[in-house]
Write a protein that holds these residues in place. Structure first.
Motif, PDB file in Angstrom:
ATOM      1  N   PRO A  43       0.838  -1.213   0.000  1.00  0.00           N
ATOM      2  CA  PRO A  43       0.000   0.000   0.000  1.00  0.00           C
ATOM      3  C   PRO A  43       0.869   1.259   0.000  1.00  0.00           C
ATOM      4  CG  PRO A  43      -0.852  -1.600   1.545  1.00  0.00           C
ATOM      5  CD  PRO A  43       0.461  -2.152   1.064  1.00  0.00           C
ATOM      6  N   ARG A  98      -2.047  -0.133  -4.426  1.00  0.00           N
ATOM      7  CA  ARG A  98      -3.357   0.436  -4.762  1.00  0.00           C
ATOM      8  C   ARG A  98      -4.145  -0.510  -5.664  1.00  0.00           C
ATOM      9  NH1 ARG A  98      -4.440   5.830  -3.920  1.00  0.00           N
ATOM     10  NH2 ARG A  98      -2.770   7.104  -3.014  1.00  0.00           N
ATOM     11  N   ASN A 147      -3.324   2.267   3.820  1.00  0.00           N
ATOM     12  CA  ASN A 147      -2.436   3.174   3.088  1.00  0.00           C
ATOM     13  C   ASN A 147      -1.414   3.839   4.001  1.00  0.00           C
ATOM     14  OD1 ASN A 147      -3.267   2.891   0.394  1.00  0.00           O
ATOM     15  ND2 ASN A 147      -5.028   4.226   0.716  1.00  0.00           N
TER      16      ASN A 147
END
Length: 376
Positions: free
Chosen positions: A324, A330, A353
């Motif tokens: 991430p 992604r 993330n």
């Protein structure tokens, strides 16, 4: 002060300039591909920056603010719907428009465009290199120079001669040595470690065409404890190739490089987790990269092209790692959302993330520390 002197000695002003140019071009084209795929699907792009840090110049064009920033170490593109947006109450929330509204395949196309651009650039540069400079033939050894007064000169060997067979056997395409696969022309070194009679099959180009002859000689690797030298410098025979053949070879070389690059990144992650800062020739940080570029700049433009190829391949493969914060990470989140039938929640995606971004930043810091530690 000694550390700074060591770093300064490893780099050159020209090398630093070329490092900035190569990284900027690779990053610009990477981000341009993201930009193009987003715009092609009707997604607005708020800004596009060449370089990082404070903005020096800015200009609006086609709905995007184009920026030139101070630090020539990359760049970025702000695509609407990729970052959290501020809600009516001032709270950050998941975006609902732009990139966020694209179907899964549309999102993957935008994310995949950057690494693919670097891969295509590497293939294009490699094809240009092979088509213009020729390709090394691993089963032929070309004599590059002959030492005056040496045994090789007495045998009639000359620069430009090509050895195609040794002791009646063709030079192999590859050979196993020390657990590694190497080019076959390096078997010449193994033969010169063996005592006894040897025969080289030698081709010599000339005005009337290529002539072939046998060069026979008795050889002793050592005499009275002293190592003997034949007196030649040699390497692979470089042969001209067509553009289609150069492209095919580029694709083949890239495919063969994939496991090597993955092993290098795997070793890097292992050393990061164990905090092993010993030097690794397969992965370089910013100082190591600038040092390689400095050496290449001092050699020839084609050496710089080779470095550009490796930089773009490294950027492509690294960005596809499913961590991430990187394009590969992604893409993984998009695929997970598609398999679930709905996207991850805003909190889940933000947490993942953030963890990925922190990992990448720590990894980059580790690479820099390891880069600098070799000067202590």
């Amino acid at each position: 002060m000694n550390v700074l002197q060591g770093i300064a000695a490893a780099l050159t002003p020209l090398g630093l300039i070329w490092t900035a140019i190569l990284l900027s071009v690779a990053t610009f084209l990477h981000e341009l591909a993201h930009y193009a795929l987003a715009r092609a699907q009707g997604v607005p792009v708020r800004s596009f920056s060449v370089g990082m840090g404070p903005v020096l110049l800015r200009r609006m064009w086609r709905g995007t603010e184009w920026r030139l920033s101070l630090l020539p170490i990359g760049g970025y593109v702000e695509i609407e719907g990729m970052a959290p947006e501020e809600g009516p109450g001032g709270q950050m929330r998941a975006p609902t428009q732009g990139f966020a509204a694209l179907p899964a395949l549309g999102k993957i196309a935008v994310l995949l465009a950057g690494p693919l651009m670097n891969l295509l650039l590497a293939l294009g540069l490699m094809t240009m290199l092979f088509a213009s400079q020729g390709m090394p033939a691993p089963d032929r050894a070309r004599i590059e120079s002959v030492n005056p007064g040496s045994r090789a000169e007495a045998l009639g060997l000359r620069a430009g001669d090509v050895i195609t067979a040794i002791d009646g056997r063709d030079i192999p395409d590859t050979l196993q040595r020390g657990g590694q696969t190497q080019a076959g022309w390096e078997s010449l070194r193994l033969v010169l470690n063996e005592a006894g009679p040897h025969v080289f099959t030698v081709q010599r180009p000339g005005p009337a065409g290529v002539t072939t002859r046998q060069v026979r000689f008795d050889w002793q690797p050592t005499v009275n404890g002293a190592r003997q030298l034949l007196g030649i410098r040699y390497g692979p025979d470089v042969q001209p190739v067509s553009v289609p053949a150069a492209f095919a070879a580029s694709v083949s070389n890239t495919a063969e490089a994939v496991p090597q690059v993955l092993r290098a990144f795997g070793t890097l992650f292992g050393r990061f987790l164990t905090l092993d800062i010993s030097r690794d020739e397969n992965v370089s940080g910013p100082i190591g990269t600038a040092e390689i570029v400095s050496r290449a700049a001092a050699l020839s433009p084609w050496a710089l092209v080779q470095v550009a190829i490796m930089l773009n391949l490294s950027l492509a493969f690294f960005n596809l790692i499913p961590i991430p914060g990187l394009d590969g990470g992604r893409i993984l989140l998009v695929l997970l959302g598609a398999l679930k039938g709905r996207p991850l929640t805003f909190a889940q995606e933000q947490a993942i993330n953030f963890a990925g971004f922190a990992f990448v930043m720590l990894l980059m810091l580790f690479v820099v520390v390891r880069d600098v530690s070799r000067f202590f």
